[in-house]
Scaffold this motif. Structure first.
Motif, PDB file in Angstrom:
ATOM      1  N   ASN A 141      -3.054 -10.419  -5.504  1.00 51.56           N
ATOM      2  CA  ASN A 141      -1.791  -9.509  -5.092  1.00 51.56           C
ATOM      3  C   ASN A 141      -1.738  -8.345  -6.172  1.00 51.56           C
ATOM      4  OD1 ASN A 141       0.767  -8.787  -4.365  1.00 51.56           O
ATOM      5  ND2 ASN A 141       1.778 -10.135  -5.919  1.00 51.56           N
ATOM      6  N   ARG A 179      -5.122  -3.226  -5.991  1.00 49.28           N
ATOM      7  CA  ARG A 179      -3.708  -2.961  -5.511  1.00 49.28           C
ATOM      8  C   ARG A 179      -2.910  -2.460  -6.334  1.00 49.28           C
ATOM      9  NH1 ARG A 179      -6.368  -7.055  -2.961  1.00 49.28           N
ATOM     10  NH2 ARG A 179      -5.898  -7.695  -0.568  1.00 49.28           N
ATOM     11  N   TYR A 183      -1.015   1.242  -5.891  1.00 49.76           N
ATOM     12  CA  TYR A 183       0.467   1.589  -6.073  1.00 49.76           C
ATOM     13  C   TYR A 183       0.945   2.410  -7.075  1.00 49.76           C
ATOM     14  CZ  TYR A 183       0.518  -2.760  -3.027  1.00 49.76           C
ATOM     15  OH  TYR A 183       0.126  -3.905  -2.052  1.00 49.76           O
ATOM     16  N   PRO A 202      -9.859  -4.951   2.265  1.00 52.00           N
ATOM     17  CA  PRO A 202      -8.901  -5.993   3.134  1.00 52.00           C
ATOM     18  C   PRO A 202      -8.505  -4.980   4.386  1.00 52.00           C
ATOM     19  CG  PRO A 202      -7.893  -4.807   1.147  1.00 52.00           C
ATOM     20  CD  PRO A 202      -9.202  -4.327   1.179  1.00 52.00           C
ATOM     21  N   PRO A 203      -7.841  -5.609   5.396  1.00 57.88           N
ATOM     22  CA  PRO A 203      -7.567  -5.363   6.618  1.00 57.88           C
ATOM     23  C   PRO A 203      -6.455  -3.843   6.410  1.00 57.88           C
ATOM     24  CG  PRO A 203      -7.358  -7.554   6.913  1.00 57.88           C
ATOM     25  CD  PRO A 203      -7.736  -6.973   5.442  1.00 57.88           C
ATOM     26  N   HIS A 204      -6.710  -2.950   7.024  1.00 55.92           N
ATOM     27  CA  HIS A 204      -5.800  -1.898   7.046  1.00 55.92           C
ATOM     28  C   HIS A 204      -5.170  -1.326   5.766  1.00 55.92           C
ATOM     29  CE1 HIS A 204      -5.073  -2.647  11.439  1.00 55.92           C
ATOM     30  NE2 HIS A 204      -4.703  -4.001  11.009  1.00 55.92           N
ATOM     31  N   ILE A 205      -6.159  -1.372   4.775  1.00 57.71           N
ATOM     32  CA  ILE A 205      -6.165  -0.794   3.661  1.00 57.71           C
ATOM     33  C   ILE A 205      -5.624   0.712   3.606  1.00 57.71           C
ATOM     34  CG2 ILE A 205      -8.617  -0.332   3.410  1.00 57.71           C
ATOM     35  CD1 ILE A 205      -6.418  -1.469   0.185  1.00 57.71           C
ATOM     36  N   ASN A 207      -3.457   2.099   5.152  1.00 56.73           N
ATOM     37  CA  ASN A 207      -1.928   2.050   5.397  1.00 56.73           C
ATOM     38  C   ASN A 207      -1.481   1.948   4.018  1.00 56.73           C
ATOM     39  OD1 ASN A 207      -2.560   2.218   7.838  1.00 56.73           O
ATOM     40  ND2 ASN A 207      -1.296  -0.037   8.418  1.00 56.73           N
ATOM     41  N   LEU A 208      -2.168   1.604   2.895  1.00 55.74           N
ATOM     42  CA  LEU A 208      -1.620   1.690   1.825  1.00 55.74           C
ATOM     43  C   LEU A 208      -1.588   3.137   1.101  1.00 55.74           C
ATOM     44  CD1 LEU A 208      -1.700  -1.358   2.082  1.00 55.74           C
ATOM     45  CD2 LEU A 208      -2.425  -1.542  -0.024  1.00 55.74           C
TER      46      LEU A 208
ATOM     47  N   THR B 207      -2.592  -7.937   3.505  1.00 54.14           N
ATOM     48  CA  THR B 207      -3.478  -7.097   2.339  1.00 54.14           C
ATOM     49  C   THR B 207      -2.429  -6.669   1.440  1.00 54.14           C
ATOM     50  OG1 THR B 207      -5.177  -6.130   3.965  1.00 54.14           O
ATOM     51  CG2 THR B 207      -4.514  -4.688   1.920  1.00 54.14           C
ATOM     52  N   ARG B 208      -1.227  -6.329   1.623  1.00 58.67           N
ATOM     53  CA  ARG B 208       0.009  -6.116   0.493  1.00 58.67           C
ATOM     54  C   ARG B 208       0.491  -7.343  -0.100  1.00 58.67           C
ATOM     55  NH1 ARG B 208       2.459  -1.254   0.441  1.00 58.67           N
ATOM     56  NH2 ARG B 208       2.253   0.288   2.287  1.00 58.67           N
TER      57      ARG B 208
END
Lengths: 325, 441
Positions: A141, A179, A183, A202-205, A207-208, B207-208
């Motif tokens: 996380n 992560r 952020y 990781p999936p859909h990274i 989108n971050l 992922t988040r």
């Protein structure tokens, strides 16, 4: 250095993650950390702002640098620091995390630093205790203090965070460091490239708020900072990469690859390094480009700043003389 | 025991999903069975004074619910749920027939255990409890269970519960063999290798949160395989939980081919999505995992059009020792007996489903699949009934649950409507109506 500091615009009771923090809070913590960088270069490094405070380091995963860094940070501020050796405690006898939290809470700590192998475990702990809690890494996380010390290192070299371009390379999937850095850099308006084989993303990274590259050469183009991540083989169940040598061929950082980034680009690594797997020793050990030792130095300053800032919100002898409420 | 007084349920809105009935009327009960039903009994006039009047106050009178998937900790984990406590929870939720999963300790894979469950139910339960038996011995996915003996003892279907059978040859044989007893095979579709280590739906949110995801394909690959095997064997197959559009598409093709396949989904998949996990709420950790909002809407639509046949609570009681843990260490599962009806009514109030469609999925359809004499307002059937107050607003609280375990994902949710009164063979086993208290046991 005086034992009283100017206000710090961070008013949360804990630091559980970077996600959700505002740019001004991050800036405030970094500015505050600067004050401790010089302090840590003095002969007498000891302050007394945390005198009488108890800090517990609760590490469920083994750690050298982070645990040592928190311990030194607490001691330099005058706190009583205790390291809980999880392997020798009843936590290994099947006690649940919440029971451990209740037990520790009864000892009235002021600051609790926790690392745990499960994502979200530090949030859970923070719900059950009355003291300030700092996340020293939870599963895949977040690792917020790592992102702060990385940001401080970058800011000191580049003069700013806004508008810089940072490549994060390697095992993004299992990385809490990645992560937290994503952020933080997004909050500060930096551009982030992530570079990894698809199995380690990781999936859909995307989108971050990052640009995703499979090619190291393309991803490094124009970057001010190259942040390498450790290949976390202990978290891998199954075939993420065929072999270390193939990984190094495609994603290892050597002098030739580094030439694709901006001239003078910084090389960073949160450690511990796998030399010859993700990073070539010639790069890691070159003081002209590698700021890896400096990251560790900034780590102590960042953690001192954070401990000091969080302790301000704890009840003290003036607001609650003689007792804790 | 003296003969119970016959009862007349008057002033009701009769809803019988099997016949698409929805209108004013009443219902007479004698000797535990429905004696007569229809619009003629709306008023008390003309009904013999021998009958005790139960004024339904204009509320819905419907067949009691049949919950096709209930896990109970008896035998083996009575601290989580007993047959008795589950039956009380069922009665409070309007459930009059609950189908018990064989995933107990020991596993229900022997006729004597089926018999044990039935006897315990007879002695301790306030609603009907029918066990399903293991599809393979020990639910180990290796050897087909004694379906004929289990069926004779009273097992109403065959399933390995939350375990998916990976071995295609074993599953083929089990499907083939089930035809000899016309057994219903209920399967949880999950590719264990693809889902291994997964904690929640795979996507941006996993992922988040730094959690390993379970892709929808872990389900749909097995559904695809199962449909091929049902085509090969001609067995009666029920998909225990369907949770993604890929599986819906496969299900639709199988039904179009005329295969004897049906599928259920759960209240939590119809009402919640992955975002409800928020900050690692373990009560929202379910298998299959909660999916995205577009997928939730697709499931509701599939239920509305009848592609999904059944809604089952998949009641899975878990104590604090399994849930008050970091997300990755917490068990999967949520209790659901008491929220099954409220969730369906929420969808009805939101105009997502007609009332008859919602109730059909928990009454006549599961009853017919299982060959049970339940789920209809028809003369001669046992008077297993529920009076539903459609309008009462309230806050659903985990502390009010009758289930021994409180792991509901709906704690604090605002619902509208619930079971006001539940009868089993005409006896009141649950009541919120002060004029009509529960009958003495």
């Amino acid at each position: 250095m005086p034992d009283a500091f100017p206000p710090v615009a961070y008013h949360r009771p804990h630091l559980l993650g970077i996600q959700g923090l505002n740019a001004h809070e991050i800036t405030a913590l970094l500015d505050h950390a600067e004050r401790f960088v010089d302090q840590n270069k003095r002969i007498n490094k000891k302050l007394s702002v945390l005198k009488g405070r108890t800090q517990i380091n609760l590490f469920f995963e083994s750690s050298t640098r982070t645990q040592a860094s928190f311990e030194i940070a607490g001691k330099r501020l005058g706190a009583d620091v205790m390291n809980m050796a999880v392997k020798a405690s009843s936590i290994n006898k099947g006690e649940t995390l919440i029971d451990t939290a209740i037990t520790l809470n009864s000892m009235h700590p002021d600051l609790l630093i926790m690392r745990h192998q499960c994502s979200g475990a530090v949030d859970l702990l923070a719900q059950k205790v009355d003291c300030a809690v700092i996340n020293a890494g939870d599963g895949a996380n977040e690792h917020p203090t790592q992102a702060l010390l990385d940001a401080l290192t970058m800011r000191r070299h580049l003069g700013r965070l806004e508008g810089i371009r940072v490549a994060i390379c390697g095992d993004i999937r299992h990385s809490r460091v990645a992560r937290s850095n994503i952020y933080l850099l997004n909050a500060m308006n930096a551009t982030v490239h992530v570079i990894a084989p698809p199995t380690l993303l990781p999936p859909h990274i995307e989108n971050l708020g990052v640009r995703v590259f499979q090619s190291m050469d393309e991803g490094l183009e124009g970057c001010d900072v190259v942040m390498m991540l450790r290949l976390q083989t202990e978290r891998m169940e199954g075939a993420y990469i065929p072999s270390n040598r193939e990984y190094f061929r495609l994603y290892g950082l050597d002098q030739a690859r580094l030439a694709r980034a901006k001239p003078g680009a910084l090389v960073m690594h949160p450690g511990p390094m796998n030399r010859g797997v993700e990073i070539d020793s010639a790069v890691a050990d070159d003081p002209a480009i590698s700021v890896i030792p400096e990251q560790v130095e900034m780590g102590v300053a960042v953690r001192m700043a954070l401990l000091e800032a969080l302790a301000r919100h704890l009840p003290d002898e003036e607001t609650a003389p003689g007792e804790r409420v | 025991m003296s003969e119970p007084r016959p009862r007349a349920f008057i002033n009701a809105r009769l809803v019988d999903p099997a016949t698409e009935t929805d209108g004013s009327g009443g219902l007479l009960v004698r000797l535990g069975r429905i004696e007569a039903v229809g619009p003629g009994f709306f008023n008390a006039q003309g009904i013999s004074p021998d009958y005790e009047r139960i004024d339904c106050g204009g509320h819905v009178l419907a067949p009691g619910l049949v919950d096709m998937a209930v896990s109970i900790g008896e035998p083996g984990a009575e601290h989580k749920e007993t047959i008795g406590s589950a039956s009380l929870a069922g009665a409070a939720g309007g459930v009059t027939t609950l189908i018990m999963m064989p995933n107990t300790d020991p596993v229900i894979d022997d006729a004597s255990l089926v018999d044990f469950v039935r006897r315990r139910a007879r002695d301790t339960a306030v609603v009907r409890v029918h066990p399903m038996a293991a599809l393979t011995k020990g639910t180990e996915g290796k050897v087909t269970s004694e379906m004929a003996l289990l069926g004779d003892a009273g097992a109403v279907g065959f399933t390995d519960g939350p375990k998916s059978i990976a071995n295609t040859r074993v599953f083929r044989r089990a499907l083939e063999y089930s035809r000899s007893v016309d057994g219903l095979v209920v399967h949880h579709a999950q590719d264990e290798a693809l889902a291994a280590g997964g904690q929640m739906n795979e996507g941006e949110l996993s992922t988040r949160l730094g959690l390993q995801g379970i892709p929808a394909e872990a389900e749909s690959i097995i559904v695809e395989r199962d449909m091929a095997l049902v085509g090969l064997t001609g067995a009666r197959y029920h998909l225990a939980q369907i949770s993604c559009p890929q599986s819906l598409e496969t299900l639709r093709r199988a039904k179009d081919r005329g295969l004897k396949v049906t599928a259920a989904t759960t209240p939590h998949h119809l009402a919640l999505n992955e975002i409800d996990i928020a900050t690692y709420r373990t009560f929202h950790k379910t298998l299959p995992p909660l999916r995205s909002e577009p997928v939730r809407l697709a499931l509701v639509e599939a239920l509305r059009e009848g592609l999904i046949d059944v809604v089952a609570s998949h009641h899975d009681p878990r104590g604090p020792e399994e849930k008050r843990l970091p997300f990755e260490e917490a068990a999967f599962g949520a209790v659901g007996l008491e929220s099954l009806l409220p969730v369906l009514l929420e969808l009805v109030h939101g105009n997502a489903l007609p009332l008859t469609t919602a109730l059909r999925a928990v009454t006549s359809t599961p009853a017919d699949l299982l060959g049970l004499h339940a789920g209809r307002l028809a003369t001669g059937r046992p008077a297993d009934l529920v009076v539903i107050d459609l309008d009462e607003p309230y806050i659903f609280g985990k502390d009010q649950l009758l289930s021994k375990s409180k792991n509901t994902p709906f704690d604090g949710r605002r619902f509208q409507g619930r079971a006001a009164l539940t009868t089993l063979s005409g006896r009141i086993v649950h009541s919120r109506l002060k004029d009509y208290p529960k009958d003495a046991a």
